[in-house]
Design an enzyme around this catalytic site. Structure first.
Site, PDB file in Angstrom:
ATOM      1  N   GLY A 102       0.814  -1.202   0.000  1.00 52.64           N
ATOM      2  CA  GLY A 102       0.000   0.000   0.000  1.00 52.64           C
ATOM      3  C   GLY A 102       0.849   1.253   0.000  1.00 52.64           C
ATOM      4  N   THR A 103       0.330   2.320  -0.595  1.00 51.01           N
ATOM      5  CA  THR A 103       1.131   3.528  -0.759  1.00 51.01           C
ATOM      6  C   THR A 103       1.278   4.353   0.516  1.00 51.01           C
ATOM      7  OG1 THR A 103      -0.797   4.829  -1.472  1.00 51.01           O
ATOM      8  CG2 THR A 103       0.469   3.690  -3.186  1.00 51.01           C
ATOM      9  N   ASP A 104       0.295   4.303   1.408  1.00 45.53           N
ATOM     10  CA  ASP A 104       0.309   5.223   2.544  1.00 45.53           C
ATOM     11  C   ASP A 104       1.527   5.062   3.434  1.00 45.53           C
ATOM     12  OD1 ASP A 104      -2.000   6.468   1.770  1.00 45.53           O
ATOM     13  OD2 ASP A 104      -3.314   5.336   3.111  1.00 45.53           O
ATOM     14  N   LYS A 175       6.039   9.845   0.224  1.00 42.97           N
ATOM     15  CA  LYS A 175       4.794   9.993  -0.516  1.00 42.97           C
ATOM     16  C   LYS A 175       4.396  11.463  -0.464  1.00 42.97           C
ATOM     17  CE  LYS A 175       0.054   8.349  -1.040  1.00 42.97           C
ATOM     18  NZ  LYS A 175      -1.055   7.512  -0.520  1.00 42.97           N
TER      19      LYS A 175
END
Length: 355
Positions: A102-104, A175
């Site tokens: 996941g990107t978070d 991010k």
């Protein structure tokens, strides 16, 4: 696990680990959530890569025991991923490993994986998506192909994030967008150490772990909040300060930091800025922090500083040795390289903390 094999001598050999995240999510009525069992879909993505690149791929696919939204990652997530990767690389000798995540929290997990896998003889590439696989406008296939290309065309050991239009060293990545295809950026220039840095022993899975934390400084920060963070994270606290390393430096705040460092809880100071470096000798507040025993984090990102501190604390490094390692560029997380710590044996490398 499924295995896709090819006898072609030029096949790209890759292990793929799916941990969850938007890449494989679906909305089942209560909001987007990760799905397990996407092996066939990943296989199709890799088949399209073979068709478009004209290169066969031999791959092994696996899923975490429990796929998660990366917001649910905990302090052991990166270590579990690193254990899995190390075993596959050392036993199977692939050209590289792709971790779908996941990107978070990808930058946090990627940075920690980078330290855990320092010296591993294969590239490890984290990737994911802003829009799930199979949905209109999905970037999942593109990012997976970028990860495979990164292994095929730049087979340099290290840990990276492949996303959008770029390949980012994990220890320099953050991010920066929650809805753009280019969700990640390399915050500062990646400058690997000019010469190999002395090795540290690998951590055993049963080693005791003292939690470390991150606290962002803001106007009006109360010493009680800092005290609470130090109590909750006895392994150490990264303080994300203003500019070159300033913060509210009331007597209570400085005494809180002094008390923590004297009892062995490291306090690492980094900057909230996206460029520049901490210089604790420049201003009075910084000098107060330095005098209280704080450690300069140089120009490390918050993700790298937290990962590096946790990595060293988990190894049992403390005191002056921890300060030496935190200020040494181990794998490109710092711009300025310091004198390498004189490490030759486990006993020299580690100052074992009583737990």
């Amino acid at each position: 696990m499924i295995t896709h094999r090819t006898a072609h001598p030029t096949a790209l050999r890759v292990h793929v680990l799916y941990t969850g995240g938007t890449f494989g999510m679906a909305d089942q009525g209560a909001g987007m959530a990760p799905r397990s069992g996407i092996a066939a879909e990943v296989s199709e993505v890799i088949a399209r890569y073979e068709d478009t690149r004209g290169r066969p791929v031999e791959f092994w696919y696996a899923e975490s025991d429990r796929v998660i939204d990366s917001g649910a990652a905990d302090s052991n997530t990166a270590f579990r991923i690193a254990q899995w990767v190390r075993y596959r690389v050392e036993s199977e000798r692939p050209h590289g490993v792709v971790v779908i995540h996941g990107t978070d929290t990808m930058a946090y997990i990627g940075a920690r994986v980078a330290f855990e896998l320092r010296g591993l003889a294969a590239p490890v590439v984290l990737t994911g998506a802003q829009i799930p696989l199979g949905q209109p406008g999905s970037d999942a296939q593109h990012n997976m192909h970028l990860a495979l290309d990164s292994i095929a065309t730049r087979p340099v050991p290290g840990t990276y994030i492949a996303f959008g239009s770029g390949l980012h060293p994990a220890v320099r990545a953050s991010k920066r967008a929650c809805d753009d295809y280019d969700g990640f950026t390399t915050v500062r220039e990646f400058t690997p150490p000019p010469s190999p840095v002395a090795s540290l022993p690998h951590r055993g899975s049963t080693a005791a772990r003292l939690p470390v934390g991150l606290l962002t400084v803001f106007p009006g920060l109360h010493s009680d909040l800092l005290n609470a963070a130090i109590r909750q994270y006895p392994g150490g606290v990264v303080l994300e300060c203003y500019g070159s390393g300033t913060m509210p430096h009331t007597a209570e705040v400085i005494e809180t930091i002094r008390t923590a460092t004297r009892r062995g809880t490291p306090i690492v100071v980094i900057t909230q800025c996206d460029s520049g470096s901490v210089d604790l000798e420049r201003y009075l507040p910084g000098r107060s922090l330095l005098d209280a025993g704080a450690i300069s984090g140089g120009d490390m990102t918050r993700e790298a500083a937290l990962a590096k501190l946790a990595y060293l604390v988990d190894l049992g490094v403390s005191g002056g040795r921890l300060r030496d390692w935190m200020t040494t560029n181990m794998l490109g997380e710092l711009s300025d390289t310091a004198t390498l710590p004189p490490v030759s044996t486990h006993e020299d490398a580690l100052t074992t903390r009583s737990r």
